[in-house]
Write a protein that holds these residues in place. Structure first.
Motif, PDB file in Angstrom:
ATOM      1  N   TYR A 187      34.418   3.687 -52.286  1.00 31.87           N
ATOM      2  CA  TYR A 187      34.188   3.759 -53.728  1.00 31.87           C
ATOM      3  C   TYR A 187      35.094   4.805 -54.368  1.00 31.87           C
ATOM      4  N   PHE A 188      35.182   5.951 -53.711  1.00 27.40           N
ATOM      5  CA  PHE A 188      35.991   7.038 -54.271  1.00 27.40           C
ATOM      6  C   PHE A 188      37.486   6.700 -54.250  1.00 27.40           C
ATOM      7  N   ARG A 189      37.912   5.868 -53.317  1.00 27.57           N
ATOM      8  CA  ARG A 189      39.319   5.458 -53.303  1.00 27.57           C
ATOM      9  C   ARG A 189      39.670   4.647 -54.547  1.00 27.57           C
ATOM     10  N   VAL A 190      38.666   4.067 -55.161  1.00 22.43           N
ATOM     11  CA  VAL A 190      38.860   3.336 -56.419  1.00 22.43           C
ATOM     12  C   VAL A 190      38.671   4.268 -57.611  1.00 22.43           C
ATOM     13  N   LEU A 218      36.802  16.205 -52.305  1.00 21.97           N
ATOM     14  CA  LEU A 218      37.688  16.234 -51.130  1.00 21.97           C
ATOM     15  C   LEU A 218      36.990  16.878 -49.938  1.00 21.97           C
ATOM     16  N   MET A 219      36.348  18.014 -50.173  1.00 21.74           N
ATOM     17  CA  MET A 219      35.692  18.743 -49.084  1.00 21.74           C
ATOM     18  C   MET A 219      34.437  18.037 -48.583  1.00 21.74           C
ATOM     19  N   LEU A 220      33.808  17.231 -49.424  1.00 22.87           N
ATOM     20  CA  LEU A 220      32.629  16.477 -49.016  1.00 22.87           C
ATOM     21  C   LEU A 220      32.943  15.557 -47.846  1.00 22.87           C
ATOM     22  N   PHE A 221      34.181  15.076 -47.796  1.00 21.49           N
ATOM     23  CA  PHE A 221      34.571  14.118 -46.767  1.00 21.49           C
ATOM     24  C   PHE A 221      35.365  14.764 -45.625  1.00 21.49           C
ATOM     25  N   HIS A 222      35.521  16.088 -45.675  1.00 16.91           N
ATOM     26  CA  HIS A 222      36.267  16.758 -44.604  1.00 16.91           C
ATOM     27  C   HIS A 222      35.462  16.796 -43.306  1.00 16.91           C
ATOM     28  N   ARG A 223      36.161  16.588 -42.228  1.00 18.55           N
ATOM     29  CA  ARG A 223      35.618  16.771 -40.884  1.00 18.55           C
ATOM     30  C   ARG A 223      36.732  17.323 -40.002  1.00 18.55           C
ATOM     31  N   PRO A 224      36.488  18.110 -38.974  1.00 20.16           N
ATOM     32  CA  PRO A 224      35.173  18.631 -38.588  1.00 20.16           C
ATOM     33  C   PRO A 224      34.837  19.919 -39.338  1.00 20.16           C
ATOM     34  N   PRO A 284      39.072  10.893 -45.104  1.00 21.16           N
ATOM     35  CA  PRO A 284      39.491   9.571 -45.573  1.00 21.16           C
ATOM     36  C   PRO A 284      40.011   9.553 -47.009  1.00 21.16           C
ATOM     37  N   LEU A 285      39.820  10.660 -47.740  1.00 22.05           N
ATOM     38  CA  LEU A 285      40.281  10.707 -49.133  1.00 22.05           C
ATOM     39  C   LEU A 285      41.538  11.553 -49.323  1.00 22.05           C
ATOM     40  N   ALA A 286      41.980  12.231 -48.279  1.00 21.14           N
ATOM     41  CA  ALA A 286      43.102  13.154 -48.428  1.00 21.14           C
ATOM     42  C   ALA A 286      44.378  12.459 -48.890  1.00 21.14           C
ATOM     43  N   ASN A 287      44.699  11.327 -48.291  1.00 28.53           N
ATOM     44  CA  ASN A 287      45.920  10.615 -48.693  1.00 28.53           C
ATOM     45  C   ASN A 287      45.833  10.122 -50.135  1.00 28.53           C
ATOM     46  N   THR A 288      44.656   9.675 -50.541  1.00 31.16           N
ATOM     47  CA  THR A 288      44.467   9.213 -51.920  1.00 31.16           C
ATOM     48  C   THR A 288      44.703  10.353 -52.894  1.00 31.16           C
ATOM     49  N   PHE A 289      44.110  11.502 -52.610  1.00 30.51           N
ATOM     50  CA  PHE A 289      44.303  12.663 -53.478  1.00 30.51           C
ATOM     51  C   PHE A 289      45.764  13.110 -53.485  1.00 30.51           C
ATOM     52  N   THR A 290      46.409  13.076 -52.331  1.00 29.87           N
ATOM     53  CA  THR A 290      47.805  13.496 -52.247  1.00 29.87           C
ATOM     54  C   THR A 290      48.699  12.620 -53.116  1.00 29.87           C
TER      55      THR A 290
END
Length: 212
Positions: free
Chosen positions: A7-10, A47-53, A189-195
């Motif tokens: 959803y966030f990628r959209v 962005l940080m919500l989806f960060h792992r680990p 999973p959102l890092a590339n989108t944000f970049t």
């Protein structure tokens, strides 16, 4: 979580597109630019919500970079010794020592995104930090005309001096050296989108501002 990331990628590209269109329309209304003070921390939180680990080591490293970024900006704007003579506008929101707190978030987010893109490069850490610093310095070169137009900051000489970019490179090299030493493993999973969207946002606005 994967569905939410989808959803966030959209949503993220739509949000950046709205920002580009809105800024282009409201270019003569600086009050509109204060939305930036909200957009920056919200973007970082997503962005940080989806960060792992997650680990104490990662968070203390990222927080340290944020603190270092804020301090170098505060020293820079109050002395003119690091980047040149400049002052912050109102677009980035509340600050102390003449420096918006959002600058700490900016540094954390930019370092994180560049490190994510280059994390698979198996090269000497010093060389990797140098390449990362060059990328961030080039980003600053693209960012500057937009930031000035959006009242994020202003230079006493209208345009940034050359040693601003030297300062960006040297400080970026330091923080990347720290980040790659203590927080090299990133999954997001959102890092590339944000970049992509963060880069396009400033590139497109740069082009638009040259035409209007």
């Amino acid at each position: 979580m994967n569905r939410l990331a989808g959803y966030f990628r959209v949503i993220i590209p739509i949000a950046y597109l709205i920002g580009i269109v809105g800024i282009s329309i409201k270019i003569d209304n600086p009050q509109y630019f204060k939305v930036t003070s909200i957009f920056v921390p919200v973007s970082f939180l997503i962005l940080m919500l989806f960060h792992r680990p997650h680990s104490f080591r990662f968070w203390i490293t990222l927080a340290s970079i944020g603190l270092m970024g804020f301090l170098v900006e505060a020293i820079g704007t109050n002395t003119g010794l690091i980047f040149g003579q400049y002052t912050y506008g109102s677009s980035l929101g509340f600050g102390v020592f003449g420096t918006p707190l959002n600058m700490a978030i900016n540094w954390m987010m930019l370092v994180y995104l560049v490190a994510f893109v280059l994390q698979k490069w198996s090269i000497n850490p010093i060389l990797k930090s140098g390449v990362s610093a060059i990328i961030l310095t080039l980003f600053d070169w693209v960012l500057e005309p937009v930031a000035i137009r959006l009242d994020m900051w202003r230079w006493d000489l209208q345009t940034p001096p050359f040693h601003n970019y030297i300062g960006w490179f040297l400080f970026s090299f330091i923080v990347f050296s720290i980040f790659y030493r203590f927080a090299s493993k990133l999954h997001n999973p959102l890092a590339n989108t944000f970049t992509v969207m963060h880069s396009l946002f400033f590139i497109v606005l740069n082009l638009i501002f040259r035409l209007i």
